[in-house]
Design a protein around this motif. Structure first.
Motif, PDB file in Angstrom:
ATOM      1  N   VAL A 114      -2.312   5.961   2.884  1.00 53.75           N
ATOM      2  CA  VAL A 114      -1.497   5.632   4.052  1.00 53.75           C
ATOM      3  C   VAL A 114      -0.139   6.305   3.930  1.00 53.75           C
ATOM      4  CG1 VAL A 114      -0.512   3.479   3.123  1.00 53.75           C
ATOM      5  CG2 VAL A 114      -0.714   3.786   5.598  1.00 53.75           C
ATOM      6  N   THR A 115       0.347   6.776   5.057  1.00 49.41           N
ATOM      7  CA  THR A 115       1.707   7.307   5.175  1.00 49.41           C
ATOM      8  C   THR A 115       2.429   6.429   6.181  1.00 49.41           C
ATOM      9  OG1 THR A 115       0.920   9.552   4.749  1.00 49.41           O
ATOM     10  CG2 THR A 115       3.099   9.327   5.778  1.00 49.41           C
ATOM     11  N   PRO A 116       3.485   5.712   5.739  1.00 55.74           N
ATOM     12  CA  PRO A 116       4.197   4.867   6.696  1.00 55.74           C
ATOM     13  C   PRO A 116       4.886   5.719   7.746  1.00 55.74           C
ATOM     14  CG  PRO A 116       5.333   4.903   4.581  1.00 55.74           C
ATOM     15  CD  PRO A 116       4.061   5.671   4.406  1.00 55.74           C
ATOM     16  N   GLY A 117       4.975   5.190   8.958  1.00 53.51           N
ATOM     17  CA  GLY A 117       5.615   5.905  10.061  1.00 53.51           C
ATOM     18  C   GLY A 117       7.051   5.449  10.251  1.00 53.51           C
ATOM     19  N   GLU A 118       7.690   6.064  11.214  1.00 54.53           N
ATOM     20  CA  GLU A 118       9.080   5.726  11.523  1.00 54.53           C
ATOM     21  C   GLU A 118       9.176   4.360  12.184  1.00 54.53           C
ATOM     22  OE1 GLU A 118      10.561   8.873  13.978  1.00 54.53           O
ATOM     23  OE2 GLU A 118      10.632  10.295  12.328  1.00 54.53           O
ATOM     24  N   GLN A 119      10.287   3.699  11.934  1.00 54.74           N
ATOM     25  CA  GLN A 119      10.598   2.453  12.618  1.00 54.74           C
ATOM     26  C   GLN A 119      11.949   2.632  13.277  1.00 54.74           C
ATOM     27  OE1 GLN A 119      10.433  -0.718   9.754  1.00 54.74           O
ATOM     28  NE2 GLN A 119       8.239  -0.498   9.439  1.00 54.74           N
ATOM     29  N   THR A 178       9.939  -0.481  16.606  1.00 54.35           N
ATOM     30  CA  THR A 178       8.630   0.151  16.495  1.00 54.35           C
ATOM     31  C   THR A 178       8.079   0.038  15.077  1.00 54.35           C
ATOM     32  OG1 THR A 178       9.614   2.299  16.004  1.00 54.35           O
ATOM     33  CG2 THR A 178       9.140   1.800  18.327  1.00 54.35           C
ATOM     34  N   TRP A 179       6.779   0.224  14.958  1.00 56.58           N
ATOM     35  CA  TRP A 179       6.073   0.240  13.675  1.00 56.58           C
ATOM     36  C   TRP A 179       4.978   1.285  13.785  1.00 56.58           C
ATOM     37  CZ3 TRP A 179       1.130  -0.280  11.856  1.00 56.58           C
ATOM     38  CH2 TRP A 179       0.990  -0.477  10.477  1.00 56.58           C
ATOM     39  N   ALA A 180       4.711   2.020  12.688  1.00 58.12           N
ATOM     40  CA  ALA A 180       3.659   3.032  12.719  1.00 58.12           C
ATOM     41  C   ALA A 180       3.155   3.320  11.310  1.00 58.12           C
ATOM     42  CB  ALA A 180       4.175   4.324  13.355  1.00 58.12           C
ATOM     43  N   ALA A 181       1.926   3.808  11.235  1.00 57.24           N
ATOM     44  CA  ALA A 181       1.332   4.242   9.968  1.00 57.24           C
ATOM     45  C   ALA A 181       0.192   5.207  10.282  1.00 57.24           C
ATOM     46  CB  ALA A 181       0.808   3.058   9.168  1.00 57.24           C
ATOM     47  N   THR A 182      -0.019   6.155   9.367  1.00 59.56           N
ATOM     48  CA  THR A 182      -1.142   7.087   9.489  1.00 59.56           C
ATOM     49  C   THR A 182      -2.020   6.963   8.256  1.00 59.56           C
ATOM     50  OG1 THR A 182       0.114   8.627  10.848  1.00 59.56           O
ATOM     51  CG2 THR A 182      -1.822   9.516   9.728  1.00 59.56           C
ATOM     52  N   PHE A 183      -3.314   6.778   8.480  1.00 59.82           N
ATOM     53  CA  PHE A 183      -4.296   6.625   7.417  1.00 59.82           C
ATOM     54  C   PHE A 183      -5.118   7.913   7.335  1.00 59.82           C
ATOM     55  CE2 PHE A 183      -3.144   2.616   9.205  1.00 59.82           C
ATOM     56  CZ  PHE A 183      -2.942   1.805   8.110  1.00 59.82           C
ATOM     57  N   THR A 184      -5.229   8.465   6.133  1.00 62.22           N
ATOM     58  CA  THR A 184      -5.992   9.699   5.917  1.00 62.22           C
ATOM     59  C   THR A 184      -7.245   9.361   5.126  1.00 62.22           C
ATOM     60  OG1 THR A 184      -3.976  11.017   5.943  1.00 62.22           O
ATOM     61  CG2 THR A 184      -5.929  12.030   4.957  1.00 62.22           C
ATOM     62  N   ARG A 185      -8.396   9.637   5.720  1.00 58.45           N
ATOM     63  CA  ARG A 185      -9.677   9.305   5.095  1.00 58.45           C
ATOM     64  C   ARG A 185      -9.872  10.078   3.797  1.00 58.45           C
ATOM     65  NH1 ARG A 185     -14.371  11.091   8.450  1.00 58.45           N
ATOM     66  NH2 ARG A 185     -14.487  12.807   6.974  1.00 58.45           N
ATOM     67  N   CYS A 186     -10.410   9.389   2.794  1.00 59.04           N
ATOM     68  CA  CYS A 186     -10.773   9.990   1.518  1.00 59.04           C
ATOM     69  C   CYS A 186     -12.271   9.766   1.325  1.00 59.04           C
ATOM     70  CB  CYS A 186     -10.007   9.347   0.363  1.00 59.04           C
ATOM     71  SG  CYS A 186      -8.219   9.512   0.486  1.00 59.04           S
ATOM     72  N   TRP A 229       0.809  -1.210   0.000  1.00 59.32           N
ATOM     73  CA  TRP A 229       0.000   0.000   0.000  1.00 59.32           C
ATOM     74  C   TRP A 229       0.845   1.264   0.000  1.00 59.32           C
ATOM     75  CZ3 TRP A 229      -4.639   0.711   3.892  1.00 59.32           C
ATOM     76  CH2 TRP A 229      -5.421   1.789   3.491  1.00 59.32           C
ATOM     77  N   SER A 230       1.877   1.338   0.817  1.00 57.95           N
ATOM     78  CA  SER A 230       2.660   2.575   0.931  1.00 57.95           C
ATOM     79  C   SER A 230       3.498   2.869  -0.316  1.00 57.95           C
ATOM     80  CB  SER A 230       3.544   2.546   2.175  1.00 57.95           C
ATOM     81  OG  SER A 230       4.506   1.532   2.064  1.00 57.95           O
ATOM     82  N   ASN A 231       3.560   1.944  -1.270  1.00 55.79           N
ATOM     83  CA  ASN A 231       4.306   2.171  -2.509  1.00 55.79           C
ATOM     84  C   ASN A 231       3.428   2.590  -3.681  1.00 55.79           C
ATOM     85  OD1 ASN A 231       6.954   1.565  -1.548  1.00 55.79           O
ATOM     86  ND2 ASN A 231       6.346  -0.584  -1.468  1.00 55.79           N
ATOM     87  N   LEU A 232       2.111   2.616  -3.479  1.00 53.81           N
ATOM     88  CA  LEU A 232       1.197   2.948  -4.571  1.00 53.81           C
ATOM     89  C   LEU A 232       1.066   4.462  -4.729  1.00 53.81           C
ATOM     90  CD1 LEU A 232      -1.522   0.263  -3.814  1.00 53.81           C
ATOM     91  CD2 LEU A 232       0.315   0.162  -5.514  1.00 53.81           C
ATOM     92  N   LEU A 233       0.822   4.897  -5.970  1.00 55.18           N
ATOM     93  CA  LEU A 233       0.714   6.320  -6.291  1.00 55.18           C
ATOM     94  C   LEU A 233      -0.589   6.615  -7.018  1.00 55.18           C
ATOM     95  CD1 LEU A 233       4.336   6.795  -7.648  1.00 55.18           C
ATOM     96  CD2 LEU A 233       3.500   7.414  -5.367  1.00 55.18           C
TER      97      LEU A 233
END
Length: 158
Positions: free
Chosen positions: A124-129, A138-146, A95-99
């Protein structure tokens, strides 16, 4: 008299992403989450509507609604195969590689006490690890509603 309502445990929230590459509808649980933040006001835009007849009082209209869901936790692997958790791996490697238009996918979440999933089409925007000597990675991601959120009934396996 005992209270009829009680707070719910944060650890009871479930988060899943839809594997858009699977031939059938496949939801992948995201493991290892230890904190989340749902921000229902993120990306909100307003237009000021103050005029002389507002008598000095501020006025506005909401022109755009938005929301984000941030998940944070621990990078998880299968002890036997060393493969990353399928939900985390889908976010990180697919998902984080799609444009463009293809960057949109689906996420859903609910508390284990609820009978409806909240479903978003989102980016989705991947977060820092990372991590230190005596820490877990650590693992993180932020999802922005469309668009407009929806709901779906919880379906239990037979």
């Amino acid at each position: 008299m005992a209270a009829t309502t009680r707070p719910i445990d944060a650890r009871g929230w479930l988060f899943e992403v839809e594997d858009m590459e699977a031939g059938t509808t496949t939801w992948l649980p995201i493991a290892g989450i230890n904190t989340f933040t749902h921000n229902p006001g993120e990306n909100e835009e307003v237009a000021e509507t103050v005029a002389f007849d507002s008598d000095g009082m501020y006025e506005q209209d909401v022109m755009q609604r938005g929301a984000t869901l941030s998940l944070e936790g621990q990078y998880r692997i299968n002890k036997t195969t060393s493969a990353q958790d399928p939900g985390q791996a889908y976010v990180d490697t697919v998902w984080s590689n799609l444009l463009g238009a293809e960057s949109r996918g689906n996420i859903r979440w609910r508390h284990k006490t609820q009978t409806q999933w909240v479903v978003w089409e989102a980016t989705v925007t991947p977060g820092e690890q990372g991590g230190g000597t005596n820490e877990k990675t650590t693992w993180a991601a932020t999802f922005t509603r469309c668009g407009t959120p929806s709901t779906a009934a919880v379906v239990t396996a037979p």
